[in-house]
Design a protein around this motif. Structure first.
Motif, PDB file in Angstrom:
ATOM      1  N   LYS A 142       8.403   0.085   1.065  1.00 17.36           N
ATOM      2  CA  LYS A 142       8.996   1.082   0.181  1.00 17.36           C
ATOM      3  C   LYS A 142       8.726   2.511   0.639  1.00 17.36           C
ATOM      4  O   LYS A 142       9.528   3.412   0.409  1.00 17.36           O
ATOM      5  CB  LYS A 142       8.445   0.911  -1.249  1.00 17.36           C
ATOM      6  CG  LYS A 142       8.929  -0.349  -1.948  1.00 17.36           C
ATOM      7  CD  LYS A 142       8.294  -0.466  -3.326  1.00 17.36           C
ATOM      8  CE  LYS A 142       8.727  -1.730  -4.039  1.00 17.36           C
ATOM      9  NZ  LYS A 142       8.063  -1.885  -5.367  1.00 17.36           N
ATOM     10  N   SER A 143       7.567   2.723   1.262  1.00 15.62           N
ATOM     11  CA  SER A 143       7.147   4.084   1.566  1.00 15.62           C
ATOM     12  C   SER A 143       7.502   4.548   2.965  1.00 15.62           C
ATOM     13  O   SER A 143       7.239   5.696   3.332  1.00 15.62           O
ATOM     14  CB  SER A 143       5.634   4.212   1.358  1.00 15.62           C
ATOM     15  OG  SER A 143       4.922   3.327   2.214  1.00 15.62           O
ATOM     16  N   THR A 144       8.101   3.653   3.774  1.00 21.88           N
ATOM     17  CA  THR A 144       8.472   4.036   5.146  1.00 21.88           C
ATOM     18  C   THR A 144       9.956   3.864   5.378  1.00 21.88           C
ATOM     19  O   THR A 144      10.666   3.324   4.550  1.00 21.88           O
ATOM     20  CB  THR A 144       7.685   3.188   6.173  1.00 21.88           C
ATOM     21  OG1 THR A 144       7.932   1.794   5.931  1.00 21.88           O
ATOM     22  CG2 THR A 144       6.201   3.462   6.062  1.00 21.88           C
ATOM     23  N   ILE A 159      -1.436  -6.099   9.443  1.00 24.79           N
ATOM     24  CA  ILE A 159      -0.579  -6.835   8.501  1.00 24.79           C
ATOM     25  C   ILE A 159       0.893  -6.602   8.811  1.00 24.79           C
ATOM     26  O   ILE A 159       1.695  -7.542   8.873  1.00 24.79           O
ATOM     27  CB  ILE A 159      -0.901  -6.427   7.052  1.00 24.79           C
ATOM     28  CG1 ILE A 159      -2.261  -6.995   6.634  1.00 24.79           C
ATOM     29  CG2 ILE A 159       0.192  -6.918   6.090  1.00 24.79           C
ATOM     30  CD1 ILE A 159      -2.732  -6.530   5.274  1.00 24.79           C
ATOM     31  N   MET A 160       1.253  -5.332   9.045  1.00 21.35           N
ATOM     32  CA  MET A 160       2.662  -5.027   9.295  1.00 21.35           C
ATOM     33  C   MET A 160       3.110  -5.548  10.659  1.00 21.35           C
ATOM     34  O   MET A 160       4.264  -5.973  10.823  1.00 21.35           O
ATOM     35  CB  MET A 160       2.899  -3.522   9.191  1.00 21.35           C
ATOM     36  CG  MET A 160       2.590  -2.945   7.815  1.00 21.35           C
ATOM     37  SD  MET A 160       3.348  -3.840   6.429  1.00 21.35           S
ATOM     38  CE  MET A 160       5.088  -3.564   6.765  1.00 21.35           C
ATOM     39  N   SER A 187       0.007   3.132  -5.114  1.00 20.98           N
ATOM     40  CA  SER A 187       1.052   4.108  -5.405  1.00 20.98           C
ATOM     41  C   SER A 187       1.533   4.843  -4.159  1.00 20.98           C
ATOM     42  O   SER A 187       2.729   4.921  -3.907  1.00 20.98           O
ATOM     43  CB  SER A 187       0.554   5.125  -6.437  1.00 20.98           C
ATOM     44  OG  SER A 187       1.535   6.087  -6.730  1.00 20.98           O
ATOM     45  N   GLY A 188       0.617   5.361  -3.370  1.00 23.07           N
ATOM     46  CA  GLY A 188       0.992   6.220  -2.255  1.00 23.07           C
ATOM     47  C   GLY A 188       1.121   5.546  -0.913  1.00 23.07           C
ATOM     48  O   GLY A 188       1.468   6.208   0.070  1.00 23.07           O
ATOM     49  N   GLY A 189       0.844   4.236  -0.844  1.00 27.78           N
ATOM     50  CA  GLY A 189       0.882   3.563   0.445  1.00 27.78           C
ATOM     51  C   GLY A 189      -0.186   4.099   1.378  1.00 27.78           C
ATOM     52  O   GLY A 189      -1.056   4.891   0.991  1.00 27.78           O
ATOM     53  N   LEU A 190      -0.123   3.664   2.633  1.00 30.15           N
ATOM     54  CA  LEU A 190      -1.128   4.100   3.596  1.00 30.15           C
ATOM     55  C   LEU A 190      -1.094   5.611   3.784  1.00 30.15           C
ATOM     56  O   LEU A 190      -2.151   6.251   3.892  1.00 30.15           O
ATOM     57  CB  LEU A 190      -0.907   3.403   4.939  1.00 30.15           C
ATOM     58  CG  LEU A 190      -1.893   3.817   6.048  1.00 30.15           C
ATOM     59  CD1 LEU A 190      -3.315   3.430   5.684  1.00 30.15           C
ATOM     60  CD2 LEU A 190      -1.478   3.192   7.379  1.00 30.15           C
ATOM     61  N   ASN A 192       1.108  -7.300  -1.432  1.00 23.64           N
ATOM     62  CA  ASN A 192       1.184  -5.966  -2.019  1.00 23.64           C
ATOM     63  C   ASN A 192       1.249  -4.890  -0.933  1.00 23.64           C
ATOM     64  O   ASN A 192       2.035  -3.937  -1.027  1.00 23.64           O
ATOM     65  CB  ASN A 192      -0.033  -5.743  -2.910  1.00 23.64           C
ATOM     66  CG  ASN A 192       0.027  -4.437  -3.669  1.00 23.64           C
ATOM     67  OD1 ASN A 192       0.932  -4.226  -4.457  1.00 23.64           O
ATOM     68  ND2 ASN A 192      -0.936  -3.566  -3.444  1.00 23.64           N
ATOM     69  N   THR A 193       0.443  -5.039   0.102  1.00 23.73           N
ATOM     70  CA  THR A 193       0.447  -4.079   1.207  1.00 23.73           C
ATOM     71  C   THR A 193       1.811  -4.023   1.879  1.00 23.73           C
ATOM     72  O   THR A 193       2.351  -2.942   2.152  1.00 23.73           O
ATOM     73  CB  THR A 193      -0.631  -4.448   2.236  1.00 23.73           C
ATOM     74  OG1 THR A 193      -1.922  -4.360   1.622  1.00 23.73           O
ATOM     75  CG2 THR A 193      -0.570  -3.531   3.446  1.00 23.73           C
ATOM     76  N   ILE A 194       2.395  -5.194   2.133  1.00 23.21           N
ATOM     77  CA  ILE A 194       3.701  -5.245   2.792  1.00 23.21           C
ATOM     78  C   ILE A 194       4.771  -4.585   1.923  1.00 23.21           C
ATOM     79  O   ILE A 194       5.577  -3.773   2.400  1.00 23.21           O
ATOM     80  CB  ILE A 194       4.091  -6.710   3.088  1.00 23.21           C
ATOM     81  CG1 ILE A 194       3.150  -7.299   4.142  1.00 23.21           C
ATOM     82  CG2 ILE A 194       5.551  -6.794   3.577  1.00 23.21           C
ATOM     83  CD1 ILE A 194       3.282  -8.792   4.330  1.00 23.21           C
TER      84      ILE A 194
END
Length: 280
Positions: free
Chosen positions: A278-280, A225-226, A175-178, A271-273
């Protein structure tokens, strides 16, 4: 949400070696016990004993109801007065109905997706509850799920984290990302000290140093990953990256079913990507 439920099921399958079928409740502080999950039972359950009543933190899956009730009977015959929810996923809320039907009071974030009833107390940011002169603090965060709550027993120096922190599995900041993961861990660390006992949603009781290590691993996981994704590498290639595999190795432990653990590696990278984009 469907993907998240699949991952929860995968986690339950992959994390199989925590509590044995007959493991007794573990005393982690005076009048505070842990009924361990694992082996498909669902979440850990915190048990707080007071004069004349019991307070629970989470309630496993529905199929573990008898296991939970039998363990409670070894500790006390008093009724469950309160149930504190760390979040609203089924592996943490399965026996809620059992206790609500007996007039227990459910305490949870107001973002929890549950039917609100007369025995429901919700809050948006933080809550302080005095239960038989015992102070329990709740802090709403957004990491694994928008309904995440950290519960702190200051006098007993115990903190319940739900699934913002799990042992033997990849980071699951759905939900909240890193940013949400790190903020939640930073709050938990700020609330504790070297003597604090941190109770994960799944896995063994941990220390503040364990949380700090986990935070570093989460940051390294996302950074690598990013970095590779930004270079155009696809998830099926990223999962074989040597540096990422070193990080993966540090997330797992002797309790991890490696076959189940690795089966979901590529999907968790995807999922991480997606969450980070979405969160950045």
């Amino acid at each position: 949400m469907k993907f998240h439920m699949i991952i929860i099921l995968a986690f339950m399958a992959a994390y199989t070696c925590q509590a044995s079928e007959n493991s007794p409740p573990l005393e982690i502080a005076k009048s505070v016990f842990l009924i361990e999950g694992g082996n498909g039972k669902g979440s850990n359950v915190g048990v707080i004993l007071d004069e004349g009543s019991i307070t629970l933190v989470d309630t496993m899956i529905a199929e573990s109801r008898d296991y939970l009730l039998n363990n409670l009977k070894t500790l006390s015959n008093n009724p469950v007065e309160y149930v504190l929810m760390t979040h609203d996923h089924f592996d943490h809320t399965g026996s809620n109905e059992e206790f609500l039907n007996s007039n227990s009071v459910l305490i949870a974030s107001d973002k929890a997706e549950l039917e609100k009833n007369a025995n429901f107390i919700s809050f948006s940011d933080a809550i302080r509850v005095n239960i038989h002169s015992r102070l329990i603090e709740g802090y709403a965060v957004n990491s694994h799920d928008k309904s995440d709550v950290i519960y702190r027993l200051a006098e007993e120096n115990v903190i319940f984290l739900g699934d913002i922190y799990t042992i033997g599995w990849y980071p699951s900041f759905f939900s909240g990302g890193l940013a949400g993961q790190v903020d939640s861990l930073n709050l938990a660390i700020s609330l504790g000290n070297a003597e604090t006992k941190y109770v994960p949603g799944h896995g063994e009781v941990s220390s503040i140093d364990d949380l700090k290590t986990y935070r570093q691993l989460c940051e390294a996981w996302v950074e690598r990953i990013m970095e590779l994704s930004d270079k155009g590498m696809m998830p099926e290639k990223i999962k074989n990256d040597s540096r990422l595999l070193e990080i993966r190795e540090r997330f797992s432990n002797e309790s991890t079913n490696r076959e189940g653990f690795d089966r979901w590696l590529e999907q968790l990278i995807i999922n991480t990507i997606e969450i980070q984009r979405k969160s950045t």
